[in-house]
Design an enzyme around this catalytic site. Structure first.
Site, PDB file in Angstrom:
ATOM      1  N   ALA A  40       0.845  -1.238  -0.069  1.00  0.00           N
ATOM      2  CA  ALA A  40       0.122   0.090   0.021  1.00  0.00           C
ATOM      3  C   ALA A  40       0.853   1.109  -0.122  1.00  0.00           C
ATOM      4  O   ALA A  40       2.064   1.329   0.361  1.00  0.00           O
ATOM      5  CB  ALA A  40      -0.762   0.002   1.357  1.00  0.00           C
ATOM      6  N   ASP A  41       0.361   2.354  -0.457  1.00  0.00           N
ATOM      7  CA  ASP A  41       0.821   3.604  -0.201  1.00  0.00           C
ATOM      8  C   ASP A  41      -0.185   4.846  -0.415  1.00  0.00           C
ATOM      9  O   ASP A  41      -1.210   4.521  -0.852  1.00  0.00           O
ATOM     10  CB  ASP A  41       1.593   3.848  -1.720  1.00  0.00           C
TER      11      ASP A  41
END
Length: 197
Positions: free
Chosen positions: A77-78
């Site tokens: 994730a970012d």
């Protein structure tokens, strides 16, 4: 959720993402590979965190031969903060943190988390968007927060679960946990789809 027979890898060192998966009672291990958080200049804003998350996931997969088969699921994730059309990253120093929070003060911004799940040759990718409104903040409040909490590892220079979130956020529309760094209920839903397919 029955994860028996599967190895779930979180491709992130974020303590907040780890905590959220633990709260969801998902068994996982952490494995990270350093990647540049860069993206093509003409990329649409909601695609940026998905692109960076994909780079993180594939970097871990390529480094570890054992993760190529379908008994492994990689979650990456970012998170980016967007004010107007500007992506606001992590502040590099105190002055930048003060400036970022000054810009967010009294305004609405978006928090977009891109998530990529890999299982063998399958990929599920999505972006989750939460809108956040800040009360007007005084320069004293901003300086107190930056000096005490040192939010230099956080996109947008703040964490919603810290003091500034408690006193500074007027309202949010969308997933609260997305602002913490992972839309965990949506991740669990997609993970369940991968486990049975």
């Amino acid at each position: 959720m029955n994860t028996k027979g599967f190895r779930i890898i979180l491709a992130s060192q974020s303590p907040r993402r780890k905590q959220l998966l633990e709260w969801a009672e998902i068994p996982f291990e952490v494995m990270v590979q350093s990647t540049p958080e860069t993206y093509p200049p003409d990329m649409a804003v909601p695609e940026v965190p998905v692109h960076i998350a994909r780079e993180k996931a594939f970097a871990v997969k390529q480094k570890n031969e054992s993760l190529h088969h379908a008994g492994n699921i990689i979650i990456a994730a970012d998170t980016v903060v967007v004010l107007g059309n500007d992506i606001i990253g992590k502040p590099k120093d105190r002055e930048e943190a003060l400036d970022i929070l000054g810009r967010l003060s009294g305004n609405k911004h978006q928090v977009i988390t891109g998530v990529v799940l890999l299982k063998g040759d399958r990929e599920i990718a999505f972006a989750d968007i939460t809108e956040v409104w800040f009360h007007p903040l005084t320069s004293e409040q901003i300086a107190f927060y930056v000096d005490k909490y040192k939010p230099y590892d956080k996109a947008g220079a703040y964490a919603i679960q810290e003091w500034i979130g408690v006193i500074g956020i007027k309202s949010i529309q969308g997933d609260f946990y997305n602002v913490m760094g992972l839309p965990v209920s949506r991740v669990v839903e997609q993970l369940a789809n991968l486990l049975i397919s």
